[in-house]
Design a protein around this motif. Structure first.
Motif, mmCIF file in Angstrom:
data_model
loop_
_atom_site.group_PDB
_atom_site.id
_atom_site.type_symbol
_atom_site.label_atom_id
_atom_site.label_comp_id
_atom_site.label_asym_id
_atom_site.label_seq_id
_atom_site.Cartn_x
_atom_site.Cartn_y
_atom_site.Cartn_z
ATOM 1 N N THR A 142 0.855 -1.186 0.000
ATOM 2 C CA THR A 142 0.000 0.000 0.000
ATOM 3 C C THR A 142 0.888 1.232 0.000
ATOM 4 N N LEU A 143 0.684 2.073 -0.997
ATOM 5 C CA LEU A 143 1.483 3.299 -1.125
ATOM 6 C C LEU A 143 0.593 4.509 -0.909
ATOM 7 N N ILE A 144 1.133 5.496 -0.220
ATOM 8 C CA ILE A 144 0.480 6.805 -0.114
ATOM 9 C C ILE A 144 1.460 7.812 -0.700
ATOM 10 N N TYR A 145 1.005 8.568 -1.686
ATOM 11 C CA TYR A 145 1.939 9.518 -2.289
ATOM 12 C C TYR A 145 1.217 10.733 -2.863
ATOM 13 N N ASP A 146 2.022 11.761 -3.076
ATOM 14 C CA ASP A 146 1.521 13.027 -3.611
ATOM 15 C C ASP A 146 1.733 13.014 -5.127
ATOM 16 N N HIS A 147 0.655 13.009 -5.870
ATOM 17 C CA HIS A 147 0.810 12.849 -7.320
ATOM 18 C C HIS A 147 1.321 14.114 -8.008
ATOM 19 N N LEU A 178 6.587 11.306 -10.373
ATOM 20 C CA LEU A 178 6.460 10.178 -9.435
ATOM 21 C C LEU A 178 5.506 9.102 -9.960
ATOM 22 N N SER A 179 4.337 9.514 -10.459
ATOM 23 C CA SER A 179 3.384 8.520 -10.968
ATOM 24 C C SER A 179 4.028 7.686 -12.063
ATOM 25 N N GLU A 180 4.799 8.357 -12.941
ATOM 26 C CA GLU A 180 5.464 7.644 -14.040
ATOM 27 C C GLU A 180 6.501 6.663 -13.503
ATOM 28 N N ARG A 181 7.263 7.109 -12.493
ATOM 29 C CA ARG A 181 8.294 6.223 -11.939
ATOM 30 C C ARG A 181 7.667 4.995 -11.282
ATOM 31 N N ILE A 198 10.652 -5.331 -4.406
ATOM 32 C CA ILE A 198 9.708 -4.457 -5.120
ATOM 33 C C ILE A 198 9.153 -3.413 -4.151
ATOM 34 N N ALA A 199 8.775 -3.855 -2.945
ATOM 35 C CA ALA A 199 8.238 -2.910 -1.948
ATOM 36 C C ALA A 199 9.284 -1.855 -1.609
ATOM 37 N N ASP A 200 10.542 -2.279 -1.451
ATOM 38 C CA ASP A 200 11.611 -1.323 -1.133
ATOM 39 C C ASP A 200 11.826 -0.326 -2.266
ATOM 40 N N GLU A 201 11.816 -0.829 -3.507
ATOM 41 C CA GLU A 201 12.038 0.068 -4.646
ATOM 42 C C GLU A 201 10.932 1.118 -4.735
ATOM 43 N N LEU A 202 9.688 0.699 -4.487
ATOM 44 C CA LEU A 202 8.569 1.644 -4.531
ATOM 45 C C LEU A 202 8.684 2.645 -3.379
ATOM 46 N N ARG A 203 9.032 2.125 -2.196
ATOM 47 C CA ARG A 203 9.127 2.955 -0.982
ATOM 48 C C ARG A 203 10.182 4.050 -1.130
ATOM 49 N N GLN A 204 11.265 3.730 -1.840
ATOM 50 C CA GLN A 204 12.397 4.654 -1.914
ATOM 51 C C GLN A 204 12.183 5.810 -2.896
ATOM 52 N N GLN A 205 11.097 5.788 -3.636
ATOM 53 C CA GLN A 205 10.861 6.880 -4.586
ATOM 54 C C GLN A 205 10.516 8.162 -3.835
ATOM 55 N N LYS A 206 11.157 9.240 -4.205
ATOM 56 C CA LYS A 206 10.900 10.524 -3.542
ATOM 57 C C LYS A 206 9.452 10.934 -3.787
ATOM 58 N N GLY A 207 8.751 11.273 -2.699
ATOM 59 C CA GLY A 207 7.355 11.652 -2.814
ATOM 60 C C GLY A 207 6.417 10.575 -2.297
ATOM 61 N N VAL A 208 6.943 9.351 -2.142
ATOM 62 C CA VAL A 208 6.143 8.297 -1.498
ATOM 63 C C VAL A 208 6.201 8.554 -0.003
#
Ligand code: NI
Length: 138
Positions: free
Chosen positions: A59-64, A69-72, A113-123
């Protein structure tokens, strides 16, 4: 349903009291259901520790509004397309998004996969829930 086996075992009184308290405070109707699920939870933990094939939800919470970020996040999911079973996106408010991604694969891959998603700036938050394919739980 599997054949049932009736068993009895001995535990210390204080531990028994703890068990009864946990069952009483839970939504379980009886002790057997509670203990079955304790065993299943342990089996799921062992599946993850042994890098078996598992199912997880991220489950991700992020600022679109965060640039690209959405593209990444989409690119990462395409990169791991063989493991991504499904995803659902919810627009929480004018800025914030929630995305739930269901992943199936070896535990190490799912964690990566969870770590890669988590590490994106803005998540802002990423939570991995550990699940099972159910193969060993019947
Ligand atoms: Ni959104």
């Amino acid at each position: 349903m599997s054949d049932l086996v009736r068993l009895s075992f001995s535990i210390e009184k204080p531990l028994y009291a703890q068990l009864e308290k946990m069952v009483a405070e839970s939504a379980y109707e009886n002790r057997s259901e509670f203990i079955r699920d304790l065993i299943r939870n342990r089996l799921v933990t062992e599946e993850w520790d042994a890098d078996k094939e598992v199912v997880g939800t991220i489950t991700l919470i992020y600022d679109h509004h965060r640039r690209m970020l959405s593209e990444r996040l989409t690119d990462l999911q395409h990169h791991h397309h063989e493991a991504i079973l499904a995803s659902t996106h919810v627009h929480l408010d004018p800025h914030m998004c929630a995305e739930v991604i269901i992943v199936k694969g070896n535990a190490g891959l799912v964690k990566r996969i969870a770590d890669e998603l988590r590490q994106q700036k803005g998540v802002l938050h990423a939570e991995l829930s550990v699940g099972s394919t159910g193969e060993h739980l019947v």
